[in-house]
Design an enzyme around this catalytic site. Sequence first.
Site, mmCIF file in Angstrom:
data_model
loop_
_atom_site.group_PDB
_atom_site.id
_atom_site.type_symbol
_atom_site.label_atom_id
_atom_site.label_comp_id
_atom_site.label_asym_id
_atom_site.label_seq_id
_atom_site.Cartn_x
_atom_site.Cartn_y
_atom_site.Cartn_z
ATOM 1 N N SER A 40 9.525 -7.624 -4.161
ATOM 2 C CA SER A 40 10.766 -7.708 -3.774
ATOM 3 C C SER A 40 11.017 -8.008 -2.255
ATOM 4 O O SER A 40 11.433 -7.261 -1.386
ATOM 5 C CB SER A 40 11.734 -6.445 -4.264
ATOM 6 O OG SER A 40 11.359 -5.448 -3.487
ATOM 7 N N HIS A 152 9.644 -4.128 -10.194
ATOM 8 C CA HIS A 152 8.736 -3.517 -10.054
ATOM 9 C C HIS A 152 8.338 -2.800 -11.499
ATOM 10 O O HIS A 152 7.312 -1.894 -11.718
ATOM 11 C CB HIS A 152 8.506 -2.077 -9.360
ATOM 12 C CG HIS A 152 8.524 -2.554 -7.922
ATOM 13 N ND1 HIS A 152 8.911 -1.600 -6.813
ATOM 14 C CD2 HIS A 152 8.404 -3.831 -7.361
ATOM 15 C CE1 HIS A 152 8.885 -2.335 -5.509
ATOM 16 N NE2 HIS A 152 8.552 -3.732 -5.527
ATOM 17 N N GLU A 161 14.098 1.805 -6.890
ATOM 18 C CA GLU A 161 13.142 3.049 -6.737
ATOM 19 C C GLU A 161 14.072 4.205 -6.739
ATOM 20 O O GLU A 161 14.999 4.308 -5.994
ATOM 21 C CB GLU A 161 12.517 2.997 -4.903
ATOM 22 C CG GLU A 161 11.595 1.648 -5.285
ATOM 23 C CD GLU A 161 10.946 1.538 -3.840
ATOM 24 O OE1 GLU A 161 10.984 2.428 -3.129
ATOM 25 O OE2 GLU A 161 10.522 0.286 -3.778
ATOM 26 N N GLU A 202 4.537 1.001 -8.849
ATOM 27 C CA GLU A 202 4.356 1.896 -7.504
ATOM 28 C C GLU A 202 4.003 3.299 -8.179
ATOM 29 O O GLU A 202 3.813 4.136 -7.693
ATOM 30 C CB GLU A 202 5.455 2.204 -6.602
ATOM 31 C CG GLU A 202 5.631 0.909 -5.710
ATOM 32 C CD GLU A 202 6.704 0.764 -4.782
ATOM 33 O OE1 GLU A 202 7.313 2.043 -4.638
ATOM 34 O OE2 GLU A 202 6.626 -0.244 -3.984
ATOM 35 N N ASP A 239 16.164 3.271 -3.468
ATOM 36 C CA ASP A 239 16.057 2.137 -3.079
ATOM 37 C C ASP A 239 16.703 1.082 -3.885
ATOM 38 O O ASP A 239 15.912 0.585 -4.918
ATOM 39 C CB ASP A 239 14.552 1.627 -2.819
ATOM 40 C CG ASP A 239 14.372 0.141 -2.039
ATOM 41 O OD1 ASP A 239 15.481 -0.422 -1.934
ATOM 42 O OD2 ASP A 239 13.331 -0.155 -1.683
ATOM 43 N N GLU A 282 18.349 3.046 0.491
ATOM 44 C CA GLU A 282 17.855 2.114 1.032
ATOM 45 C C GLU A 282 18.335 0.783 0.315
ATOM 46 O O GLU A 282 18.473 0.638 -0.880
ATOM 47 C CB GLU A 282 16.330 1.974 0.950
ATOM 48 C CG GLU A 282 15.417 0.869 1.440
ATOM 49 C CD GLU A 282 13.950 0.796 1.060
ATOM 50 O OE1 GLU A 282 13.585 2.130 1.234
ATOM 51 O OE2 GLU A 282 13.257 -0.168 1.056
ATOM 52 N N ASP A 309 15.781 -2.498 4.767
ATOM 53 C CA ASP A 309 14.478 -3.229 4.394
ATOM 54 C C ASP A 309 14.626 -4.517 4.594
ATOM 55 O O ASP A 309 14.454 -5.346 5.472
ATOM 56 C CB ASP A 309 14.132 -2.628 2.996
ATOM 57 C CG ASP A 309 12.645 -3.119 2.633
ATOM 58 O OD1 ASP A 309 11.954 -3.956 3.301
ATOM 59 O OD2 ASP A 309 12.304 -3.139 1.333
ATOM 60 N N LYS A 334 7.417 -2.461 7.558
ATOM 61 C CA LYS A 334 6.251 -2.803 6.597
ATOM 62 C C LYS A 334 5.479 -3.820 7.652
ATOM 63 O O LYS A 334 5.966 -4.797 7.987
ATOM 64 C CB LYS A 334 6.763 -3.515 5.603
ATOM 65 C CG LYS A 334 7.564 -2.595 4.514
ATOM 66 C CD LYS A 334 8.256 -3.476 3.320
ATOM 67 C CE LYS A 334 8.784 -2.650 2.332
ATOM 68 N NZ LYS A 334 9.650 -3.653 1.463
ATOM 69 N N HIS A 362 4.647 1.428 2.511
ATOM 70 C CA HIS A 362 3.669 0.625 1.857
ATOM 71 C C HIS A 362 4.328 -0.709 1.107
ATOM 72 O O HIS A 362 5.727 -0.790 1.318
ATOM 73 C CB HIS A 362 3.193 1.399 0.503
ATOM 74 C CG HIS A 362 3.901 1.819 -0.574
ATOM 75 N ND1 HIS A 362 3.836 2.066 -1.881
ATOM 76 C CD2 HIS A 362 5.518 1.792 -0.393
ATOM 77 C CE1 HIS A 362 4.905 2.397 -2.411
ATOM 78 N NE2 HIS A 362 5.890 2.100 -1.535
ATOM 79 N N LYS A 385 7.127 6.270 3.033
ATOM 80 C CA LYS A 385 7.405 5.895 1.607
ATOM 81 C C LYS A 385 6.179 5.161 1.092
ATOM 82 O O LYS A 385 5.814 4.082 1.503
ATOM 83 C CB LYS A 385 8.408 4.954 1.652
ATOM 84 C CG LYS A 385 9.067 4.695 0.182
ATOM 85 C CD LYS A 385 10.125 3.675 0.246
ATOM 86 C CE LYS A 385 10.070 2.332 0.100
ATOM 87 N NZ LYS A 385 11.095 1.636 -0.492
HETATM 88 P P1 PGA Z 1 7.946 -4.479 -2.272
HETATM 89 O O1 PGA Z 1 8.955 -3.422 -2.549
HETATM 90 O O2 PGA Z 1 6.759 -4.286 -1.596
HETATM 91 O O3 PGA Z 1 8.023 -5.186 -3.469
HETATM 92 O O4 PGA Z 1 9.098 -5.240 -1.529
HETATM 93 C C1 PGA Z 1 8.960 -2.187 -1.658
HETATM 94 C C2 PGA Z 1 10.374 -2.097 -1.192
HETATM 95 O O5 PGA Z 1 11.329 -2.722 -1.511
HETATM 96 O O6 PGA Z 1 10.705 -0.996 -0.321
HETATM 97 ZN ZN ZN Z 2 12.855 -1.575 -0.166
#
Ligand code: PGA
Ligand code: ZN
Length: 422
Positions: A40, A152, A161, A202, A239, A282, A309, A334, A362, A385
Amino acid sequence: QIRSVEGFLALDSRANPTVGARVVLEGGAVGEAIVPSGASTGTHEAVERRDGGTEWNGKGVSGAIAAVGGELATMVVGMDATEQRLIDEAMIVADGTDDKHRIGANAMLAVSLATARAAAGALDVPLYRYLGGVGAHRLPVPMLNVINGGVHASNNLDIQEFLIIPHGAATFGEALRWGVEIYHRLRSELLAKGHSVAVGDEGGFAPDLGSHEEALELMVAAIEASGLVPGRDCSLGLDAAASEFWREGRYVMVGQGLELEADGLVEYMARLVDQFPIVSLEDAMAEEDWDGWSILTERLASRVQLVGDDIFVTNPGLLGKGIERGVANAILIKLNQIGTLTETLDVVDLATRSGYRSVISHRSGETEDTTIADLAVGLGTGQIKTGAPARSERAAKYNRLLAIERELGPGARYVDWTRAQR
Ligand code: PGA
Ligand code: ZN
């Protein structure tokens, strides 16, 4: 001084190829790093260089690997590995694009992180201490993703999430034990109700459920069944990854049969915050929906952590815009969204100076690389996270944090960040 740099191929947790780098110094110290990959992804992330074509289903990384051992190696060989900023800046200048698409952010990040690891090795200190100095002592509160939805998983949950946050524990080790106990209780509950306990990207369960509320109810029940008090010992986080269900100005949650305007989605989220012990939210709004983010922030920032994010993508410019507009109050960090260690350190610094919390994260496509565990302790951000406490690419980070906690001994600290919010 850097003697050699080589690139190599590795697999990530979703059966896709990714980039690794190996940096060797004159004194013999070696550093290796492997970069992760998201699903995502935010539109404004630094660009992951992929080969296209048919091999590896178009996801090959031979161009990026060649750049590591070719153009990037030529540039950094002979440089002092402890001059992280100079090395990263040289790569950024050489790439010459805003989004690192020419050389590839995956190639650049692999070199950036392997360099830091080699430098730490040469100084004979662990990576968290190299990054954080004598001040590095704080273990992060984990956000464990126990129910997976969105892109996911292939279930009917639109929210990506569902996280448990064991903030009330005395140590990181205790928090992780609680997380594991809750994870297993949740599994038993799902089985008892006839739901699937297959897992998503995840490591969280990915059942079809009647509603998002049902997922949250099951989580609260699992916390209670573990002998813990929801809200005091362990709270919840979400999230939404709302960019994924944003369709021309409306939020279309197909699995839930809901279609909402921005203010409708804010009210939906506010109801969840009223009903459940949620402390962190999030990407409740889409990355392009800055107005929606403003409504959300006004409505909920005093009560929950609002983590950006996709809207910030670990980018100092976009975080700066958010700070100016007063949007969100925390940022997800990230490394591969921005592409170098130095820029990541700069974003965290900007967030801290502006009163925003940082959550080290991650990606949904991960490997055995544990750099983010050291980064979280090194920078003392207090939150990480990194998925469910299952699947080895997730467990590797938790195992590294356990090792750091052991190494720090009585000097380790575990701080409940939610107290400042209550
Ligand atoms: P992604 O998901 O690594 O697929 O972007 C993690 C997130 O959205 O926090
Ligand atoms: Zn996210």
